[in-house]
Write a protein that holds these residues in place. Structure first.
Motif, mmCIF file in Angstrom:
data_model
loop_
_atom_site.group_PDB
_atom_site.id
_atom_site.type_symbol
_atom_site.label_atom_id
_atom_site.label_comp_id
_atom_site.label_asym_id
_atom_site.label_seq_id
_atom_site.Cartn_x
_atom_site.Cartn_y
_atom_site.Cartn_z
ATOM 1 N N LEU A 145 3.670 39.066 46.721
ATOM 2 C CA LEU A 145 3.894 38.932 48.156
ATOM 3 C C LEU A 145 3.245 40.134 48.816
ATOM 4 O O LEU A 145 3.688 41.270 48.629
ATOM 5 C CB LEU A 145 5.398 38.889 48.466
ATOM 6 N N LEU A 146 2.163 39.882 49.546
ATOM 7 C CA LEU A 146 1.464 40.960 50.254
ATOM 8 C C LEU A 146 1.831 40.884 51.724
ATOM 9 O O LEU A 146 1.550 39.882 52.395
ATOM 10 C CB LEU A 146 -0.055 40.824 50.087
ATOM 11 N N VAL A 147 2.502 41.926 52.188
ATOM 12 C CA VAL A 147 3.009 41.932 53.566
ATOM 13 C C VAL A 147 2.528 43.206 54.254
ATOM 14 O O VAL A 147 3.058 44.281 54.029
ATOM 15 C CB VAL A 147 4.557 41.829 53.586
ATOM 16 N N SER A 148 1.506 43.045 55.091
ATOM 17 C CA SER A 148 0.911 44.229 55.713
ATOM 18 C C SER A 148 0.829 44.042 57.213
ATOM 19 O O SER A 148 1.424 43.115 57.773
ATOM 20 C CB SER A 148 -0.470 44.460 55.102
ATOM 21 N N GLY A 175 4.037 42.690 59.153
ATOM 22 C CA GLY A 175 3.985 44.041 59.729
ATOM 23 C C GLY A 175 3.768 43.984 61.233
ATOM 24 O O GLY A 175 4.344 44.772 61.992
ATOM 25 N N GLU A 176 2.934 43.028 61.641
ATOM 26 C CA GLU A 176 2.666 42.843 63.075
ATOM 27 C C GLU A 176 3.962 42.458 63.797
ATOM 28 O O GLU A 176 4.242 42.936 64.899
ATOM 29 C CB GLU A 176 1.636 41.713 63.169
ATOM 30 N N ALA A 177 4.760 41.592 63.171
ATOM 31 C CA ALA A 177 6.042 41.183 63.760
ATOM 32 C C ALA A 177 6.950 42.410 63.898
ATOM 33 O O ALA A 177 7.574 42.612 64.952
ATOM 34 C CB ALA A 177 6.707 40.106 62.909
ATOM 35 N N LEU A 262 13.743 37.875 58.912
ATOM 36 C CA LEU A 262 12.422 38.004 58.290
ATOM 37 C C LEU A 262 12.555 38.170 56.772
ATOM 38 O O LEU A 262 11.853 37.515 55.994
ATOM 39 C CB LEU A 262 11.693 39.187 58.929
ATOM 40 N N VAL A 263 13.480 39.022 56.359
ATOM 41 C CA VAL A 263 13.662 39.282 54.928
ATOM 42 C C VAL A 263 14.124 38.009 54.210
ATOM 43 O O VAL A 263 13.582 37.647 53.159
ATOM 44 C CB VAL A 263 14.653 40.462 54.710
ATOM 45 N N GLU A 264 15.095 37.317 54.795
ATOM 46 C CA GLU A 264 15.606 36.104 54.142
ATOM 47 C C GLU A 264 14.492 35.068 53.972
ATOM 48 O O GLU A 264 14.377 34.415 52.923
ATOM 49 C CB GLU A 264 16.768 35.511 54.943
ATOM 50 N N THR A 265 13.645 34.948 54.995
ATOM 51 C CA THR A 265 12.532 33.996 54.910
ATOM 52 C C THR A 265 11.568 34.384 53.792
ATOM 53 O O THR A 265 11.191 33.548 52.957
ATOM 54 C CB THR A 265 11.775 33.949 56.269
ATOM 55 N N LEU A 266 11.187 35.660 53.754
ATOM 56 C CA LEU A 266 10.220 36.102 52.728
ATOM 57 C C LEU A 266 10.803 35.982 51.320
ATOM 58 O O LEU A 266 10.110 35.571 50.379
ATOM 59 C CB LEU A 266 9.785 37.548 52.995
ATOM 60 N N GLY A 285 3.346 44.191 47.884
ATOM 61 C CA GLY A 285 2.299 45.118 48.321
ATOM 62 C C GLY A 285 2.150 45.072 49.826
ATOM 63 O O GLY A 285 2.659 44.156 50.485
ATOM 64 N N GLY A 286 1.465 46.076 50.377
ATOM 65 C CA GLY A 286 1.273 46.162 51.826
ATOM 66 C C GLY A 286 2.371 47.012 52.448
ATOM 67 O O GLY A 286 3.427 47.241 51.830
ATOM 68 N N GLY A 287 2.148 47.464 53.682
ATOM 69 C CA GLY A 287 3.051 48.415 54.326
ATOM 70 C C GLY A 287 4.500 47.957 54.414
ATOM 71 O O GLY A 287 5.418 48.771 54.307
ATOM 72 N N VAL A 288 4.729 46.641 54.609
ATOM 73 C CA VAL A 288 6.113 46.154 54.748
ATOM 74 C C VAL A 288 6.854 46.232 53.405
ATOM 75 O O VAL A 288 8.087 46.176 53.362
ATOM 76 C CB VAL A 288 6.131 44.729 55.359
#
Ligand SMILES: Nc1ncnc2c1ncn2[C@@H]1O[C@H](COP(=O)(O)OP(=O)(O)OP(=O)(O)O)[C@@H](O)[C@H]1O
Ligand SMILES: [Mg+2]
Length: 354
Positions: A145-148, A175-177, A262-266, A285-288
């Motif tokens: 899961l890449l969340v940036s 991250g934008e959200a 957001l966390v529950e969805t991911l 991975g990614g900033g989030v």
């Protein structure tokens, strides 16, 4: 008796990353999955805080001013000269094209000068490799899961270089959200970390926000089974902000409700991917991926199923050249070499998608 297999030669790769607002250089050394980080320098361009977001032209100029000393420092910290490298790896997309061009031009020039090959690296493939620098078991096969700031990608990683894209965001990246919600709550840019801090003081029962694209009756094959969407959630936050009689008193609760949704969805989408492909590892991975609520929710859902969850440290989660050097080393070992025509691309298809 057969002779023992010859160990593959260890390579030294300099990585350069300038896709957004971090000027970074790093050196890795190793072979296969046995790779050591020898140096990492990250210079963050704080100037963008004044504008509430990254200003592309300012980013390019700041990269120009700092690329040479940042690379020199990474080489010095590694105790190496350019001539001792096996390759120079540079992010060539996706990202801000003017910013990318600084790294690509500089990387090509020093590689040419030193007579060393250059390898172009996809920024998101870099994020995929970051965690492996810190956790020897964060290697394929795994669910990623890449969340940036610019991407939300759910991938099944069968092997390095073989990626099945399962889902992505239909609008805002995770991250934008976080950054947009931070702005709605009056926090400075980039606000992800501050929203997380605020959410810790929030009461989870005070607000309930929607979990977009998450319904129990979705089935594999449905086009929204893995995809996510955060713009509706952001609008729900806006609604809650406007309706709050005292925003100062409500904002921690709103931050908590947003982060929980957001966390529950991911987590739910990741669990679906793990189940479908029967994986026993998840790599974030990614900033989030710095977000502790995300990491701990992922662990409490997956560890009881025997699935290990690997997260990078904050320095390797957000943009850095160590991940570019690491992904570049893999590409170099695969025999990839770019010519001097290597260019920078604002959008670029991830290599290895199956
Ligand atoms: N603790 C945290 N919780 C939530 N979000 C966070 C946290 N720490 C950082 N972020 C978010 O991570 C993002 C930055 O991550 P990263 O540097 O990987 O993104 P990027 O490089 O800008 O985007 P991309 O890699 O897609 O081009 C920002 O949106 C920031 O708010
Ligand atoms: Mg990034």
């Amino acid at each position: 008796m057969s002779a023992p297999a010859a160990a593959s030669p260890r390579c030294r790769v300099l990585g350069i990353e300038t896709s957004c607002d971090e000027t970074s250089a790093a050196v890795v050394e190793g072979a296969g999955d046995d790779v050591t980080l020898r140096s990492l320098v990250i210079l963050s361009q704080d100037v963008h805080r004044l504008f509430g977001g990254v200003v592309p032209e300012i980013a390019s100029r700041a990269h120009l001013a700092s690329i040479e000393p940042v690379v020199a420092r990474a080489l010095a910290d590694a105790g190496l000269t350019l001539a001792e490298l096996d390759a120079v790896a540079v992010t060539h997309g996706p990202g801000l094209v003017g910013a990318l061009l600084v790294g690509v031009s500089y990387g090509k020039a020093i590689a040419f000068g030193a007579g060393v090959p250059v390898v172009g690296v996809h920024h998101m493939e870099g994020h995929l490799f970051a965690t492996a620098l810190e956790h020897a078991d964060a290697v394929p096969p795994f669910t990623a899961l890449l969340v940036s700031g610019g991407h939300t990608l759910l991938l099944d990683v069968e092997a390095w270089g073989r990626y099945r894209l399962l889902g992505a965001t239909r609008d805002d990246a995770a991250g934008e959200a976080f950054d947009k919600v931070a702005k709605l709550l009056g926090l400075p840019y980039p606000g992800g970390r501050l929203v997380e801090q605020l959410a810790r003081e929030g009461n989870p029962a005070r607000y309930r926000l929607p979990r977009p694209m998450l319904r129990g009756n979705q089935r594999p094959g449905d086009d929204d089974y893995f995809d996510v969407s955060f713009s509706g959630l952001k609008t729900a936050v806006l609604g809650a902000v406007k309706a709050a009689p005292d925003l100062g008193a409500a904002k921690a609760h709103i931050a908590r409700a947003f982060q929980d949704a957001l966390v529950e969805t991911l987590v739910e989408k990741t669990v679906r991917a793990v189940r479908l492909h029967d994986r026993d590892r998840v790599v974030l991975g990614g900033g989030v991926a710095c977000n502790q609520a995300l990491a701990s929710a992922m662990r409490s859902r997956l560890e009881p199923r025997g699935v290990r969850v690997f997260t990078p440290s904050p320095r390797l989660a957000t943009d850095n050249a160590a991940m570019i050097a690491r992904a570049g080393l893999f590409r170099f070992e695969q025999g990839e070499r770019a010519g001097l025509e290597l260019n920078a691309y604002a959008s670029l298809r991830m290599p290895g998608l199956v």
